[in-house]
Enzyme design. Structure first.
Site, PDB file in Angstrom:
ATOM      1  N   THR A  13      65.111  74.981 106.402  1.00  0.00           N
ATOM      2  CA  THR A  13      66.236  74.700 107.305  1.00  0.00           C
ATOM      3  C   THR A  13      67.585  74.948 106.658  1.00  0.00           C
ATOM      4  OG1 THR A  13      64.973  73.088 108.559  1.00  0.00           O
ATOM      5  CG2 THR A  13      67.342  72.846 108.639  1.00  0.00           C
ATOM      6  N   SER A  59      56.437  75.697 106.495  1.00  0.00           N
ATOM      7  CA  SER A  59      55.115  75.514 107.108  1.00  0.00           C
ATOM      8  C   SER A  59      54.250  76.747 106.864  1.00  0.00           C
ATOM      9  CB  SER A  59      55.248  75.237 108.608  1.00  0.00           C
ATOM     10  OG  SER A  59      55.929  74.019 108.778  1.00  0.00           O
ATOM     11  N   THR A  89      61.646  71.406 104.117  1.00  0.00           N
ATOM     12  CA  THR A  89      61.193  70.046 103.806  1.00  0.00           C
ATOM     13  C   THR A  89      59.726  69.809 104.171  1.00  0.00           C
ATOM     14  OG1 THR A  89      61.976  69.269 105.957  1.00  0.00           O
ATOM     15  CG2 THR A  89      63.494  69.050 104.078  1.00  0.00           C
TER      16      THR A  89
HETATM   17  N1  ASP Z   1      60.452  73.665 109.241  1.00  0.00           N
HETATM   18  C1  ASP Z   1      61.429  73.558 108.171  1.00  0.00           C
HETATM   19  C2  ASP Z   1      60.766  73.986 106.876  1.00  0.00           C
HETATM   20  O1  ASP Z   1      60.009  73.237 106.323  1.00  0.00           O
HETATM   21  C3  ASP Z   1      61.940  72.169 108.079  1.00  0.00           C
HETATM   22  C4  ASP Z   1      62.990  71.932 107.024  1.00  0.00           C
HETATM   23  O2  ASP Z   1      63.291  72.731 106.182  1.00  0.00           O
HETATM   24  O3  ASP Z   1      63.568  70.822 107.044  1.00  0.00           O
HETATM   25  O4  ASP Z   1      60.972  75.084 106.436  1.00  0.00           O
END
Ligand code: ASP
Length: 342
Positions: A13, A59, A89
């Site tokens: 993100t 992911s 995350t």
């Molecule tokens: N879907 C994002 C990822 O893990 C979520 C994030 O970065 O907060 O790449």
């Protein structure tokens, strides 16, 4: 001497922008990210970067990507004082755990961070996280040695040991926590390191990267009502070598004859089964109740207070070394780099 820091941008993100057609967030390139953090120039550091091409949503992360991050660290180990990995995350705790095992004899900081809001958003948490991660990666002790000599996750108010961390919130800026281990540092007006919590590798040997991660491992999470055929099917997954069994409370499971027999048969076939609690805090004390002791009797190993993320990546690492099931069991029952309290 100005600290030399390498940023490894994998995606997440922090560097995402909105797709104008689908309105979903998608990873974008590193120059966009840095344009939004002009303050980085105020740090008197020599910063270089490497980026995933293309950057990814975490992911989509898999052991091949962990290998790419580890390779970037290995290739640049002698030329930098510290490493900052920008990462989504969602699977950050898995990457942090995996790297902690793969990077043997690590004596430099590997600080993983990201954000909940993209760097281009007015209220982003990305700017602060990135700047603090750089400062943590540059921090030294009075002896000149690196303050952090392990893989850690920096997020909002805390620095956590990577292989003790779990993503706790999909919304909160304090997204990570290590439920069974204290923070390595509190981030407020200043950065206060908790020195007695920091890991120090006992080995003075050079960094050794272990790239082989064996993915023939899986998790089975218990739920009331799980059927015999479901469990039988899962335990008969072809080629499976290790199972992280996510049990109730202090490591408990049903005592039904069919359940215990299926588990025992799997252990007898050579599958290594590690008991890890579904609870976010605390660990396995499997001799406390009959419902835990039946797993001990069936040959299941206690995961103590290890996180699921550390358990599954530790199994991938140990089987990836080509070790026998018996040797894997021996190492699962000791702390390799501060991942478990035994
Ligand atoms: N879907 C994002 C990822 O893990 C979520 C994030 O970065 O907060 O790449």
């Amino acid at each position: 001497m100005r600290p030399r820091i390498l940023i490894i941008y994998t995606g997440g993100t922090i560097g995402m922008i909105e797709n104008p057609v689908t309105h979903t967030l998608q990873p974008f390139d590193f120059s966009h990210l840095m344009e939004n953090v002009p303050k980085v120039k105020m740090l008197e550091y020599d910063i270089e970067n490497i980026q995933f091409n293309p950057p990814i949503d975490s992911s989509n992360m898999n052991p091949r990507h962990w290998g790419e991050i580890a390779k970037a660290i290995e290739d640049n180990y002698d030329n930098f004082d510290g490493f900052v990995v920008l990462h989504g995350t969602d699977t950050m705790a898995f990457t942090a755990s995996a790297l902690s095992f793969m990077l043997e004899n690590l004596h430099k900081p590997v600080i993983i961070t990201g954000s909940q809001l993209p760097i281009g958003e007015v209220r982003t948490d990305g700017e602060e996280n990135l700047i603090t991660a750089l400062q943590v990666a540059a921090a030294t002790m009075p002896t000149g040695e690196a303050m952090i000599q392990e893989v850690a996750i920096l997020f909002e108010n805390y620095l956590w040991r990577g292989n003790r961390s779990t993503k706790m919130s999909a919304d909160n800026f304090n997204a990570f926590k290590s439920n069974n281990y204290p923070p390595l540092a509190n981030i407020g007006l200043g950065i206060t390191f908790i020195e007695e919590a920091l890991y120090r590798s006992p080995s003075r040997r050079p960094l050794k990267v272990r790239y082989g991660m064996d993915t023939n491992v899986m998790s089975i999470e218990l739920n009331p009502g799980m059927t015999e055929s479901t469990l039988r099917h899962l335990l008969n997954t072809p080629d499976i070598k290790g199972v992280v069994l996510k049990t109730y409370g202090a490591g408990n499971s049903p005592t039904d004859e069919w359940f215990v027999s299926l588990i025992r048969e799997a252990v007898e076939r050579g599958i290594v089964i590690l008991n890890v609690t579904q609870c976010v805090n605390g660990g396995v004390h499997s001799s406390l109740y009959d419902t835990g002791n039946c797993l001990n009797q069936a040959g299941v190993l206690s995961g103590h207070d290890i996180t699921f993320e550390a358990a599954i990546t530790k199994m991938m690492y140990l089987f990836g070394l080509g070790l026998s099931g018996e040797t894997v069991k021996k190492y699962l029952n000791c702390a390799l780099c501060g991942e478990v309290t035994i």
